[in-house]
Design a protein around this motif. Sequence first.
Motif: not given
Length: 282
Positions: A226-252
């Motif tokens: 889900e890191m292949l250019g999609v805009s939804s999904g848990l894999g995308y959410l992992i990338l999104d939280t990492r890019d926003r430096l929201a590490y607590s959300e990443l662990m959630a």
Amino acid sequence: MSSVPARPSPSTQTQRETVTPSGRTAGTRGWLGRVVLGAGGLAAVVALWWLGVALLARHNALAAQFSPLAAVATLPTLVTEDGLFVHVAASLRRIGVGLACALLVGVPLGFAIGRVKAVETALSPALQFLRMISPLSWMPVAVMALGIGDRPVYFLLAFAAVWPVVMSTAAGVQQIDRRWVQLGESLAATRLEMLWHVYVPGIAAHVLTGVRLAVGVLWIVLVPAEMLGVSSGLGYLILDTRDRLAYSELMAVVLVIGALGFLLDSVARLVYRRFAGGASAD
């Protein structure tokens, strides 16, 4: 003159009345014991997680965001602001499509391999070669051939899940009792009748075992796929939280992925026990 069955003695009645409740009590205690041990194991993992973060936080204040308490505290934010349920639904949809494609390809292919020796001899080397290639190795090829979006994700998931289904189906066909096949042939059963009344019941448990293995593989491959250019999904959410430096959300999100994977495996085990004669899936 018909004989009247003897009435059981009071001691026999007492024994019957006491054996059944004791059996139920023992079963209940066994179930409670497994639950307690499982909960204890999870608690130990969480304690080690917390201890590791606490030790790292002495040297790096950023490590505190990776603690279990911080992850749980940000779960409401994930639901309300980040649309967690939308991402979960997208991931589950992709899992369903990937598993369906794997079944459509894997069950007929596995049946042919297990039923026809020449097919097994011809295809086994190629299939073993392909099976050993990591599905993630095909990510650049999938993007080049299918573009970005859901299609390359479907391909990667189906490619990852097809091998357990193929191998389990082929093993199930090869282990069918030949006497059942001979009985069907002696009764002049048609090919459709042989398939439905002999082969399908004979391979059902093996196919369900392959499905459970495939679900585990799918859930592992899903996040990087889900890191292949999609805009939804848990894999995308992992990338999104990492890019926003929201590490607590990443662990959630990591917690959510683990919990959903556990639930999917539990459902697969229940389906196996329901349709495979109640045998244990462990």
